[in-house]
Enzyme design. Structure first.
Site, PDB file in Angstrom:
ATOM      1  N   ARG A  96       0.832  -1.212   0.000  1.00  0.00           N
ATOM      2  CA  ARG A  96       0.000   0.000   0.000  1.00  0.00           C
ATOM      3  C   ARG A  96       0.866   1.262   0.000  1.00  0.00           C
ATOM      4  O   ARG A  96       0.500   2.273  -0.586  1.00  0.00           O
ATOM      5  CB  ARG A  96      -0.883  -0.015   1.261  1.00  0.00           C
ATOM      6  CG  ARG A  96      -2.139   0.792   1.171  1.00  0.00           C
ATOM      7  CD  ARG A  96      -2.938   0.804   2.482  1.00  0.00           C
ATOM      8  NE  ARG A  96      -2.965  -0.413   3.231  1.00  0.00           N
ATOM      9  CZ  ARG A  96      -3.917  -1.355   3.160  1.00  0.00           C
ATOM     10  NH1 ARG A  96      -4.926  -1.193   2.349  1.00  0.00           N
ATOM     11  NH2 ARG A  96      -3.846  -2.454   3.896  1.00  0.00           N
ATOM     12  N   TYR A  97       1.971   1.200   0.726  1.00  0.00           N
ATOM     13  CA  TYR A  97       2.898   2.331   0.797  1.00  0.00           C
ATOM     14  C   TYR A  97       4.207   1.899   0.137  1.00  0.00           C
ATOM     15  O   TYR A  97       4.571   0.729   0.226  1.00  0.00           O
ATOM     16  CB  TYR A  97       3.213   2.677   2.251  1.00  0.00           C
ATOM     17  CG  TYR A  97       2.023   3.037   3.098  1.00  0.00           C
ATOM     18  CD1 TYR A  97       1.564   4.345   3.161  1.00  0.00           C
ATOM     19  CD2 TYR A  97       1.386   2.074   3.871  1.00  0.00           C
ATOM     20  CE1 TYR A  97       0.492   4.678   3.967  1.00  0.00           C
ATOM     21  CE2 TYR A  97       0.306   2.395   4.676  1.00  0.00           C
ATOM     22  CZ  TYR A  97      -0.134   3.705   4.720  1.00  0.00           C
ATOM     23  OH  TYR A  97      -1.197   4.033   5.513  1.00  0.00           O
ATOM     24  N   ARG A 100       7.018  -0.217   2.381  1.00  0.00           N
ATOM     25  CA  ARG A 100       6.708  -1.367   3.243  1.00  0.00           C
ATOM     26  C   ARG A 100       5.604  -2.219   2.636  1.00  0.00           C
ATOM     27  O   ARG A 100       4.775  -1.726   1.874  1.00  0.00           O
ATOM     28  CB  ARG A 100       6.312  -0.905   4.645  1.00  0.00           C
ATOM     29  CG  ARG A 100       5.200   0.131   4.681  1.00  0.00           C
ATOM     30  CD  ARG A 100       5.314   0.905   6.006  1.00  0.00           C
ATOM     31  NE  ARG A 100       4.279   1.879   6.225  1.00  0.00           N
ATOM     32  CZ  ARG A 100       4.322   3.144   5.800  1.00  0.00           C
ATOM     33  NH1 ARG A 100       5.332   3.586   5.056  1.00  0.00           N
ATOM     34  NH2 ARG A 100       3.351   3.979   6.083  1.00  0.00           N
ATOM     35  N   CYS A 109      -5.503 -17.601  13.921  1.00  0.00           N
ATOM     36  CA  CYS A 109      -5.123 -16.818  15.089  1.00  0.00           C
ATOM     37  C   CYS A 109      -5.343 -17.673  16.338  1.00  0.00           C
ATOM     38  O   CYS A 109      -6.107 -18.647  16.301  1.00  0.00           O
ATOM     39  CB  CYS A 109      -5.982 -15.562  15.208  1.00  0.00           C
ATOM     40  SG  CYS A 109      -5.905 -14.509  13.750  1.00  0.00           S
ATOM     41  N   CYS A 113     -11.102 -12.259  17.314  1.00  0.00           N
ATOM     42  CA  CYS A 113     -11.679 -11.049  17.892  1.00  0.00           C
ATOM     43  C   CYS A 113     -12.979 -10.746  17.143  1.00  0.00           C
ATOM     44  O   CYS A 113     -13.010 -10.808  15.904  1.00  0.00           O
ATOM     45  CB  CYS A 113     -10.701  -9.895  17.739  1.00  0.00           C
ATOM     46  SG  CYS A 113      -9.025 -10.356  18.256  1.00  0.00           S
ATOM     47  N   CYS A 116     -12.746  -8.111  14.331  1.00  0.00           N
ATOM     48  CA  CYS A 116     -11.589  -8.222  13.423  1.00  0.00           C
ATOM     49  C   CYS A 116     -11.877  -7.640  12.038  1.00  0.00           C
ATOM     50  O   CYS A 116     -12.876  -7.960  11.405  1.00  0.00           O
ATOM     51  CB  CYS A 116     -11.190  -9.679  13.276  1.00  0.00           C
ATOM     52  SG  CYS A 116      -9.849  -9.909  12.083  1.00  0.00           S
ATOM     53  N   ARG A 118     -10.207  -8.377   9.460  1.00  0.00           N
ATOM     54  CA  ARG A 118      -9.991  -9.414   8.432  1.00  0.00           C
ATOM     55  C   ARG A 118     -10.840 -10.637   8.745  1.00  0.00           C
ATOM     56  O   ARG A 118     -10.469 -11.756   8.444  1.00  0.00           O
ATOM     57  CB  ARG A 118      -8.510  -9.793   8.358  1.00  0.00           C
ATOM     58  CG  ARG A 118      -7.635  -8.648   7.931  1.00  0.00           C
ATOM     59  CD  ARG A 118      -6.316  -9.098   7.291  1.00  0.00           C
ATOM     60  NE  ARG A 118      -5.582  -7.931   6.834  1.00  0.00           N
ATOM     61  CZ  ARG A 118      -4.496  -7.452   7.444  1.00  0.00           C
ATOM     62  NH1 ARG A 118      -4.007  -8.077   8.502  1.00  0.00           N
ATOM     63  NH2 ARG A 118      -3.904  -6.374   6.987  1.00  0.00           N
ATOM     64  N   ASP A 279     -12.795  -0.579  12.370  1.00  0.00           N
ATOM     65  CA  ASP A 279     -12.987  -0.638  10.916  1.00  0.00           C
ATOM     66  C   ASP A 279     -14.410  -1.080  10.582  1.00  0.00           C
ATOM     67  O   ASP A 279     -15.102  -1.677  11.411  1.00  0.00           O
ATOM     68  CB  ASP A 279     -11.987  -1.612  10.296  1.00  0.00           C
ATOM     69  CG  ASP A 279     -10.566  -1.093  10.405  1.00  0.00           C
ATOM     70  OD1 ASP A 279     -10.339   0.071  10.027  1.00  0.00           O
ATOM     71  OD2 ASP A 279      -9.695  -1.839  10.890  1.00  0.00           O
ATOM     72  N   ASP A 316      -8.106   3.643   9.430  1.00  0.00           N
ATOM     73  CA  ASP A 316      -7.762   3.118   8.112  1.00  0.00           C
ATOM     74  C   ASP A 316      -8.864   3.569   7.167  1.00  0.00           C
ATOM     75  O   ASP A 316     -10.026   3.165   7.311  1.00  0.00           O
ATOM     76  CB  ASP A 316      -7.676   1.590   8.155  1.00  0.00           C
ATOM     77  CG  ASP A 316      -6.253   1.122   8.367  1.00  0.00           C
ATOM     78  OD1 ASP A 316      -5.452   1.242   7.418  1.00  0.00           O
ATOM     79  OD2 ASP A 316      -5.956   0.671   9.481  1.00  0.00           O
ATOM     80  N   LYS A 323      -3.650   4.754   6.399  1.00  0.00           N
ATOM     81  CA  LYS A 323      -4.048   5.240   7.731  1.00  0.00           C
ATOM     82  C   LYS A 323      -3.974   6.756   7.783  1.00  0.00           C
ATOM     83  O   LYS A 323      -3.077   7.344   7.189  1.00  0.00           O
ATOM     84  CB  LYS A 323      -3.066   4.720   8.776  1.00  0.00           C
ATOM     85  CG  LYS A 323      -3.376   3.342   9.265  1.00  0.00           C
ATOM     86  CD  LYS A 323      -2.432   2.945  10.374  1.00  0.00           C
ATOM     87  CE  LYS A 323      -2.666   1.494  10.679  1.00  0.00           C
ATOM     88  NZ  LYS A 323      -2.444   0.637   9.491  1.00  0.00           N
TER      89      LYS A 323
HETATM   90  S1  SF4 Z   1      -7.770  -8.843  15.119  1.00  0.00           S
HETATM   91 FE1  SF4 Z   1      -8.204 -10.457  13.589  1.00  0.00          FE
HETATM   92  S2  SF4 Z   1      -6.191 -11.021  12.779  1.00  0.00           S
HETATM   93 FE2  SF4 Z   1      -5.840  -9.952  14.741  1.00  0.00          FE
HETATM   94  S3  SF4 Z   1      -5.799 -11.564  16.308  1.00  0.00           S
HETATM   95 FE3  SF4 Z   1      -7.899 -10.790  16.231  1.00  0.00          FE
HETATM   96  S4  SF4 Z   1      -8.921 -12.199  14.811  1.00  0.00           S
HETATM   97 FE4  SF4 Z   1      -6.721 -12.452  14.460  1.00  0.00          FE
END
Ligand code: SF4
Length: 363
Positions: A96-97, A100, A109, A113, A116, A118, A279, A316, A323
C-alpha cells in the site's frame, strides 16, 4: 483471576462449549450457531479465565464471545474494509505504501476477535497458510522491489507458526539486502503467552534486519502476569515492542480503562503506538464508537498520562487509502472575536484542560 479452570484447558471453538463453560447463555445457542457458521470462534484458556461469567458487560467477553448482533450488517460495512485486495500484487502481499509491505503468512489466530477487520479472511475453513509456491513468489516480489525497507508479518497471527518455520521465514526476509526492518503483529503474548518461549524468541532475532513486535491488547486485564512475562522475554532479547489497540464500544471506551491500558503497556516496556478506530468490518457496528467519542477520549488521555503513554488515534480509510491520524487537533487559527481582543493572528491552541491560548505568528 488468572487461574485456568480445568474445564477450560483447551481453546473453546463451539457455541455449545462456550455455553457449557458459562460464557454464553444457553438460550442463545441457535443464534450463536448462525454466527459461528459465518465467523470463526476461538477463546484460549488464558482469555476465558479473564472473563467474569456473572458480568453481562464484561469487556473481555465483548471482544471474544460471539454475539447475535454480528448477524446484522450495515450498508457501509465491507468484507475487505481496509482495501487489502486492491493493493495485493501477489498472494500474501499487500503493498500500500512504497517503503513497506504486509506479508500475510497464515490465516489463523490464537483467538478470534469479534471486531476483526480481516474476519472474512481468517479462521478455519479459510486457507490456513500460503502454499510454498505462493510463499516463494511473495519473497521474490519483496526481493524485486528495492524500495521495500520494512516487511510486516501479519495475518492471521504469524506467531501461530512454529519457531522452526518462523526462523526460516525470518532468515529468508533478512537475506534481502534492502529489507532492514521486520515487524510482526500479534495477539499471542496476551492470548497464548506460553507460545513465547526461548525458541520463539530466538526465531525472531536475525542478523541482518531489526525485528519489532506490535502487541495487540485492548484492555488492561489482558496484561496478566503471564502476558507480562512473555513481553519481558521479547524485550530482554532486544526486541522493541509497540502496542496496537482497537477502540471498542463497551470494551475500552472510557478514559479510566484507556489510561490503565496505556500505563500497563509502558510498564511492560511496550510503547503505545496505535489506537485504531473500529474498521467497517461486517457485523461489527455494535462494537464501534463514533470518531467524536474517540477524539474526546484522546483529549481526556492527554490530560491524564505523559507523552510516553499516548497512542496515535488512527483510521484506516475505507477502500485501501492508508491510515490517517484523526486527532483531535489542538491547533487552529484564532476566531475573529479572539483576534479582536488580542490582535494576535497566529494560532489558537487548546491545552489539556480545554483552555484556549493564542500563539503569536513569526514576525
Ligand atoms: S484482530 Fe483479527 S487477525 Fe488480529 S488476532 Fe484478532 S482475529 Fe486475528
Amino acid at each position: 483471576m488468572n487461574r485456568i479452570d480445568p474445564k477450560l484447558a483447551a481453546t473453546l471453538r463451539q457455541p455449545a462449549e462456550l455455553i457449557d463453560c458459562g460464557l454464553a447463555p444457553a438460550f442463545d445457542l441457535a443464534d450463536l450457531e448462525r454466527v459461528a457458521a459465518r465467523y470463526a470462534i476461538a477463546v484460549t484458556p488464558e482469555i476465558a479465565a479473564l472473563i467474569d461469567p456473572d458480568d453481562p458487560r464484561d469487556p473481555i467477553a465483548r471482544q471474544f464471545i460471539p454475539s447475535v448482533a454480528e448477524l446484522a450488517t450495515e450498508p457501509s460495512e465491507n468484507p475487505d474494509p481496509i482495501g487489502d485486495h486492491t493493493h495485493s500484487p501477489v498472494a500474501g502481499i499487500v503493498h500500500r505504501y512504497p517503503d513497506r509491505v504486509l506479508f500475510k503468512l497464515v490465516h489463523v489466530c490464537a483467538v478470534y476477535c469479534r471486531f476483526c477487520f480481516r474476519r472474512e479472511m481468517v479462521g478455519p475453513g479459510k486457507a490456513t497458510a500460503l502454499s510454498q509456491a505462493a510463499y516463494r513468489c511473495a519473497i521474490d516480489y519483496i526481493r524485486a522491489h528495492k524500495e521495500i525497507w520494512e516487511v510486516i508479518l501479519t495475518g492471521g497471527d504469524p506467531l501461530m507458526l512454529s519457531p522452526r518455520r518462523l526462523a526460516e521465514i525470518m532468515a529468508d526476509i533478512a537475506a534481502i539486502d534492502h529489507v532492514k526492518i521486520v515487524r510482526l503483529h500479534t495477539r499471542v503474548p496476551v492470548a497464548a503467552p506460553a507460545r513465547i518461549c526461548r525458541e520463539m524468541v530466538a526465531a525472531l532475532r536475525v542478523e541482518d534486519a531489526t525485528t519489532w513486535v506490535a502487541v495487540h491488547a485492548n484492555h488492561p486485564r489482558e496484561l496478566t502476569v503471564e502476558a507480562r512475562a512473555a513481553c519481558a522475554l521479547l524485550v530482554d532479547a532486544g526486541i522493541p515492542l509497540v502496542s496496537q489497540s482497537v477502540l471498542l464500544r463497551g470494551g475500552n471506551d472510557d478514559a479510566t480503562t484507556l489510561e490503565a491500558l496505556m500505563r500497563a503497556f509502558v510498564e511492560c516496556r511496550i510503547k503505545p503506538y496505535y489506537l485504531h478506530h473500529g474498521d467497517l468490518a461486517p457485523g461489527t457496528a455494535h462494537l464501534r464508537t463514533t470518531i467524536a467519542q474517540g477524539q474526546e477520549l484522546m483529549r481526556a488521555l492527554r490530560g491524564r498520562v505523559s507523552g510516553l503513554c499516548q497512542p496515535e488515534y488512527v483510521l484506516d480509510i475505507p477502500g485501501g487509502h492508508g491510515k490517517a491520524p484523526i486527532g483531535p487537533t489542538y491547533l487552529s487559527h484564532p476566531r475573529s472575536r479572539e483576534r479582536e481582543l488580542s490582535s494576535e493572528t497566529g494560532y489558537r491552541i487548546v491545552d489539556y484542560c480545554g483552555d484556549v491560548h493564542l500563539y503569536p505568528p513569526k514576525p
